[in-house]
Motif scaffolding. Structure first.
Motif, PDB file in Angstrom:
ATOM      1  N   THR A 401       0.811  -1.220   0.000  1.00 56.71           N
ATOM      2  CA  THR A 401       0.000   0.000   0.000  1.00 56.71           C
ATOM      3  C   THR A 401       0.846   1.273   0.000  1.00 56.71           C
ATOM      4  OG1 THR A 401      -0.153  -0.206   2.410  1.00 56.71           O
ATOM      5  CG2 THR A 401      -2.001  -1.051   1.131  1.00 56.71           C
ATOM      6  N   THR A 402       2.165   1.144  -0.094  1.00 60.46           N
ATOM      7  CA  THR A 402       3.022   2.334  -0.160  1.00 60.46           C
ATOM      8  C   THR A 402       2.675   3.142  -1.411  1.00 60.46           C
ATOM      9  OG1 THR A 402       4.805   1.115   0.926  1.00 60.46           O
ATOM     10  CG2 THR A 402       5.400   3.158  -0.182  1.00 60.46           C
ATOM     11  N   PRO A 403       2.507   4.465  -1.311  1.00 61.89           N
ATOM     12  CA  PRO A 403       2.069   5.266  -2.463  1.00 61.89           C
ATOM     13  C   PRO A 403       3.006   5.160  -3.658  1.00 61.89           C
ATOM     14  CG  PRO A 403       1.911   6.530  -0.433  1.00 61.89           C
ATOM     15  CD  PRO A 403       2.631   5.267  -0.088  1.00 61.89           C
ATOM     16  N   LEU A 404       2.445   5.396  -4.817  1.00 57.02           N
ATOM     17  CA  LEU A 404       3.223   5.408  -6.057  1.00 57.02           C
ATOM     18  C   LEU A 404       4.412   6.361  -5.962  1.00 57.02           C
ATOM     19  CD1 LEU A 404       0.325   5.537  -8.667  1.00 57.02           C
ATOM     20  CD2 LEU A 404       1.804   3.591  -8.179  1.00 57.02           C
ATOM     21  N   PHE A 405       5.488   5.980  -6.626  1.00 54.18           N
ATOM     22  CA  PHE A 405       6.743   6.729  -6.710  1.00 54.18           C
ATOM     23  C   PHE A 405       7.562   6.618  -5.422  1.00 54.18           C
ATOM     24  CE2 PHE A 405       3.662   9.384  -9.300  1.00 54.18           C
ATOM     25  CZ  PHE A 405       3.870   8.625 -10.436  1.00 54.18           C
ATOM     26  N   LEU A 406       6.927   6.732  -4.270  1.00 54.35           N
ATOM     27  CA  LEU A 406       7.664   6.493  -3.030  1.00 54.35           C
ATOM     28  C   LEU A 406       8.045   5.016  -2.935  1.00 54.35           C
ATOM     29  CD1 LEU A 406       8.745   7.405  -0.272  1.00 54.35           C
ATOM     30  CD2 LEU A 406       6.458   6.981   0.676  1.00 54.35           C
ATOM     31  N   ASN A 407       7.151   4.129  -3.383  1.00 54.02           N
ATOM     32  CA  ASN A 407       7.453   2.696  -3.280  1.00 54.02           C
ATOM     33  C   ASN A 407       8.645   2.297  -4.144  1.00 54.02           C
ATOM     34  OD1 ASN A 407       6.191   2.883  -5.788  1.00 54.02           O
ATOM     35  ND2 ASN A 407       4.503   1.501  -5.256  1.00 54.02           N
ATOM     36  N   SER A 408       8.770   2.862  -5.348  1.00 54.11           N
ATOM     37  CA  SER A 408       9.905   2.518  -6.206  1.00 54.11           C
ATOM     38  C   SER A 408      11.207   3.065  -5.639  1.00 54.11           C
ATOM     39  CB  SER A 408       9.682   3.043  -7.630  1.00 54.11           C
ATOM     40  OG  SER A 408       9.455   4.440  -7.615  1.00 54.11           O
ATOM     41  N   PHE A 409      11.148   4.252  -5.043  1.00 46.64           N
ATOM     42  CA  PHE A 409      12.348   4.855  -4.443  1.00 46.64           C
ATOM     43  C   PHE A 409      12.855   4.001  -3.274  1.00 46.64           C
ATOM     44  CE2 PHE A 409      14.368   7.759  -1.380  1.00 46.64           C
ATOM     45  CZ  PHE A 409      15.341   8.334  -2.178  1.00 46.64           C
ATOM     46  N   LEU A 410      11.937   3.559  -2.415  1.00 37.90           N
ATOM     47  CA  LEU A 410      12.333   2.761  -1.254  1.00 37.90           C
ATOM     48  C   LEU A 410      12.748   1.346  -1.652  1.00 37.90           C
ATOM     49  CD1 LEU A 410       9.534   3.802   1.291  1.00 37.90           C
ATOM     50  CD2 LEU A 410      11.902   4.610   1.197  1.00 37.90           C
ATOM     51  N   ALA A 411      12.013   0.741  -2.577  1.00 37.70           N
ATOM     52  CA  ALA A 411      12.280  -0.650  -2.950  1.00 37.70           C
ATOM     53  C   ALA A 411      13.666  -0.828  -3.543  1.00 37.70           C
ATOM     54  CB  ALA A 411      11.227  -1.142  -3.929  1.00 37.70           C
ATOM     55  N   THR A 412      14.164   0.190  -4.238  1.00 34.99           N
ATOM     56  CA  THR A 412      15.472   0.090  -4.891  1.00 34.99           C
ATOM     57  C   THR A 412      16.593   0.722  -4.076  1.00 34.99           C
ATOM     58  OG1 THR A 412      14.919   2.107  -6.122  1.00 34.99           O
ATOM     59  CG2 THR A 412      14.503  -0.001  -7.223  1.00 34.99           C
ATOM     60  N   GLY A 413      16.330   1.019  -2.828  1.00 36.03           N
ATOM     61  CA  GLY A 413      17.376   1.585  -1.983  1.00 36.03           C
ATOM     62  C   GLY A 413      17.688   3.025  -2.291  1.00 36.03           C
ATOM     63  N   GLY A 414      16.675   3.788  -2.727  1.00 31.08           N
ATOM     64  CA  GLY A 414      16.872   5.211  -2.973  1.00 31.08           C
ATOM     65  C   GLY A 414      17.334   5.545  -4.373  1.00 31.08           C
ATOM     66  N   ASP A 415      16.932   4.755  -5.360  1.00 32.83           N
ATOM     67  CA  ASP A 415      17.334   5.003  -6.744  1.00 32.83           C
ATOM     68  C   ASP A 415      16.300   5.894  -7.435  1.00 32.83           C
ATOM     69  OD1 ASP A 415      18.585   4.922  -9.175  1.00 32.83           O
ATOM     70  OD2 ASP A 415      17.828   2.944  -9.725  1.00 32.83           O
ATOM     71  N   VAL A 416      16.700   7.104  -7.800  1.00 30.30           N
ATOM     72  CA  VAL A 416      15.796   8.061  -8.449  1.00 30.30           C
ATOM     73  C   VAL A 416      15.408   7.564  -9.839  1.00 30.30           C
ATOM     74  CG1 VAL A 416      15.539  10.433  -9.275  1.00 30.30           C
ATOM     75  CG2 VAL A 416      16.746   9.977  -7.134  1.00 30.30           C
ATOM     76  N   ALA A 417      16.306   6.834 -10.498  1.00 29.83           N
ATOM     77  CA  ALA A 417      16.009   6.318 -11.841  1.00 29.83           C
ATOM     78  C   ALA A 417      14.807   5.380 -11.821  1.00 29.83           C
ATOM     79  CB  ALA A 417      17.228   5.589 -12.402  1.00 29.83           C
ATOM     80  N   ALA A 418      14.616   4.660 -10.718  1.00 34.75           N
ATOM     81  CA  ALA A 418      13.464   3.768 -10.597  1.00 34.75           C
ATOM     82  C   ALA A 418      12.167   4.556 -10.562  1.00 34.75           C
ATOM     83  CB  ALA A 418      13.601   2.909  -9.345  1.00 34.75           C
ATOM     84  N   VAL A 419      12.203   5.717  -9.915  1.00 35.78           N
ATOM     85  CA  VAL A 419      11.015   6.585  -9.881  1.00 35.78           C
ATOM     86  C   VAL A 419      10.704   7.099 -11.280  1.00 35.78           C
ATOM     87  CG1 VAL A 419       9.988   8.639  -8.857  1.00 35.78           C
ATOM     88  CG2 VAL A 419      11.583   7.247  -7.514  1.00 35.78           C
ATOM     89  N   VAL A 420      11.746   7.504 -12.003  1.00 36.41           N
ATOM     90  CA  VAL A 420      11.565   7.992 -13.381  1.00 36.41           C
ATOM     91  C   VAL A 420      10.963   6.888 -14.251  1.00 36.41           C
ATOM     92  CG1 VAL A 420      12.742   8.858 -15.439  1.00 36.41           C
ATOM     93  CG2 VAL A 420      13.452   9.657 -13.168  1.00 36.41           C
ATOM     94  N   LEU A 421      11.471   5.668 -14.088  1.00 31.31           N
ATOM     95  CA  LEU A 421      10.931   4.555 -14.869  1.00 31.31           C
ATOM     96  C   LEU A 421       9.464   4.318 -14.537  1.00 31.31           C
ATOM     97  CD1 LEU A 421      11.325   2.185 -16.830  1.00 31.31           C
ATOM     98  CD2 LEU A 421      11.990   0.777 -14.864  1.00 31.31           C
ATOM     99  N   GLN A 422       9.112   4.433 -13.269  1.00 32.37           N
ATOM    100  CA  GLN A 422       7.722   4.237 -12.875  1.00 32.37           C
ATOM    101  C   GLN A 422       6.819   5.295 -13.505  1.00 32.37           C
ATOM    102  OE1 GLN A 422       6.798   4.497  -8.642  1.00 32.37           O
ATOM    103  NE2 GLN A 422       5.565   2.631  -8.770  1.00 32.37           N
ATOM    104  N   VAL A 423       7.311   6.533 -13.597  1.00 33.38           N
ATOM    105  CA  VAL A 423       6.544   7.599 -14.255  1.00 33.38           C
ATOM    106  C   VAL A 423       6.367   7.277 -15.739  1.00 33.38           C
ATOM    107  CG1 VAL A 423       6.549  10.034 -14.911  1.00 33.38           C
ATOM    108  CG2 VAL A 423       7.289   9.357 -12.616  1.00 33.38           C
ATOM    109  N   ILE A 424       7.445   6.832 -16.393  1.00 32.26           N
ATOM    110  CA  ILE A 424       7.377   6.489 -17.823  1.00 32.26           C
ATOM    111  C   ILE A 424       6.388   5.351 -18.060  1.00 32.26           C
ATOM    112  CG2 ILE A 424       8.687   5.539 -19.769  1.00 32.26           C
ATOM    113  CD1 ILE A 424      11.151   7.013 -18.643  1.00 32.26           C
ATOM    114  N   LEU A 425       6.454   4.325 -17.211  1.00 29.17           N
ATOM    115  CA  LEU A 425       5.533   3.200 -17.354  1.00 29.17           C
ATOM    116  C   LEU A 425       4.089   3.632 -17.141  1.00 29.17           C
ATOM    117  CD1 LEU A 425       7.483   0.314 -15.562  1.00 29.17           C
ATOM    118  CD2 LEU A 425       7.015   0.548 -18.003  1.00 29.17           C
ATOM    119  N   LEU A 426       3.870   4.564 -16.229  1.00 35.07           N
ATOM    120  CA  LEU A 426       2.516   5.059 -15.997  1.00 35.07           C
ATOM    121  C   LEU A 426       1.985   5.763 -17.248  1.00 35.07           C
ATOM    122  CD1 LEU A 426       0.143   5.514 -14.116  1.00 35.07           C
ATOM    123  CD2 LEU A 426       1.292   7.557 -13.233  1.00 35.07           C
TER     124      LEU A 426
END
Length: 457
Positions: A401-426
């Protein structure tokens, strides 16, 4: 006629799927993981605090007064890892025993916890190979390791031993419950005896027989084959099963099937929740252990539970947050827009039952296509991006239930690129939903017009 046959097939399939999902051993495995999941989320937070806050932010930017203080502060996270990851298999074995006893309505669930843990430890090797410390007088050119007895290895009690814990916990508890059902094995002490004492004596013989059987099996494996059951499970069961479940084609197929069944009213967890998610969770926890120890994540561990929760099911099953956004921007059918408004906030937290049943997506033929397709695209892109090194591997368990974008940042150990990828996929998901959403709206409008005409007549 064909429609009737098709419905009958779906009903039969739903019934079989429900039976599989409610099978007592699989349900107990799911319940056991659910019980100890808060511990894994805690250790994920602890690992992130050590790696992101202390190392990346304080250490790398020179904000900490000295390295010694950083090491001292990181002791908190390391202690949590020792009390969770390093004994995760022991915890899982005990909770499997407890969950199976409760699901079978066995009246001495605590005894099953003891049996599961004891049987699991009995099947471990009695000696482990230890690396000799640098500078030790025992080290020679040919000797760098030694066999050590009287210890338990974290490789068996931790994440690597979890599959063995599952197998042994289920077997030991099942055998114990069956033996406990034999009246001749019960020892009756009469009235006036404290309940706890009476319960322990009632299962005394079943406990001895169960653990004695596992000890005999351990003896035979050691004497004849010079091995142990946990090693055999890891080699012959866990490795092949993991290779299938964590492969790109295998995982895409399983989750696309589960998502498709959701459009027929059969909840996705019926297929994925009990069959593949325990394995994906184990792989993720192995990544947490490796990350906490400062070791690289192997490619075979890139596909794990976070890849699914964070990228493949972004906004919930079928990535329906994208449908909500598409409806807000281009939707013209008022009832759909009203459902989208009500579904937005839950969707941000990956809860999408309002849009699944309110839009609805169930039996909505146009929307079935993007509902399944988005999952396949997101799994594939996220995995390939990890393999290519574009984003960091997922290493920390985060609540689904972790909110979008925050979950990708935390899951990858603080990788901003993962957040960018999540935005692109959205964005991609929104574009995939758009044409099918328009078709769905036209169908709804025609149905509403037909109903209005029928009412007037």
């Amino acid at each position: 006629m064909s429609s009737t046959k098709g419905q009958a097939f779906l009903d039969a399939f739903a019934e079989k799927s429900a039976k599989i999902g409610n099978q007592v051993h699989l349900r107990s495995l799911r319940d056991a993981f659910a019980t100890i999941m808060p511990l894994f989320i805690l250790v994920g937070i602890a690992v992130l605090v050590n790696a992101v806050l202390f190392d990346k932010i304080w250490g790398a930017n020179g904000l900490a007064p000295n390295a010694e203080l950083l090491t001292t502060l990181q002791y908190w996270g390391s202690a949590i890892a020792s009390g969770t990851l390093n004994i995760s298999a022991l915890l899982l074995a005990g909770m499997i025993g407890y969950s199976l006893a409760r699901n079978k309505r066995f009246d001495n669930a605590v005894a099953c916890v003891v049996i599961s843990i004891a049987a699991f430890v009995i099947m471990m090797p009695m000696t482990v190979t230890a690396n000799l410390a640098a500078g030790s007088e025992l080290i020679t050119e040919k000797i760098t390791t030694a066999e050590v007895g009287g210890v338990l290895s974290a490789s068996n009690t931790g994440t690597q031993g979890m599959f063995g814990a599952i197998t042994i916990g289920l077997l030991a508890t099942t055998l114990f419950i069956k033996l406990s059902g034999i009246d001749k094995f019960a020892i009756r002490l009469g009235e006036g005896v404290p309940p706890a004492v009476e319960k322990s004596f009632n299962v005394l013989i079943p406990i001895m027989l169960t653990l004695g059987t596992f000890a005999l099996a351990a003896l035979l494996l050691n004497a004849i084959f010079a091995t142990d059951l946990i090693s055999l499970i890891n080699t012959w069961i866990q490795a092949p099963l993991r290779s299938v479940v964590t492969s790109l084609p295998g995982l895409v197929f399983v989750y696309c099937l589960g998502t498709f069944l959701f459009t027929l009213g059969i909840h996705q967890s019926t297929v994925t929740g009990v069959l593949v998610e325990p394995i994906l969770t184990i792989v993720l926890l192995e990544n947490t252990t490796l990350f906490q120890a400062g070791q690289p994540i192997p490619v075979e561990n890139y596909m794990n539970m976070d890849i699914i929760n964070v990228f493949a099911l972004s906004g919930g099953s079928g990535c329906t947050i994208a449908l909500i956004i598409a409806t807000f921007i281009w939707g013209k059918y008022k009832p759909s827009r009203e459902v989208a408004k009500m579904s937005l906030l839950p969707g941000i937290f990956n809860i999408n039952e309002p849009v699944i049943y309110g839009y609805p997506l169930v039996y909505n033929l146009p929307l079935m296509v993007p509902f399944v397709l988005c999952v396949a695209v997101n799994i594939t892109v996220a995995y390939l991006a990890t393999v290519a090194g574009i984003i960091a591997p997922c290493i920390a368990p985060v609540p689904w239930t972790t909110p979008l974008f925050l979950n990708s940042f935390l899951a990858t150990g603080g990788d901003v690129a993962a957040v960018v990828l999540q935005v692109i996929l959205l964005v991609v998901d929104v574009l995939l939903y758009l044409p099918f959403m328009k078709v769905s709206e036209k169908v709804f409008m025609k149905q509403a017009s037909a109903e209005s005409t029928s009412d007037e007549n």
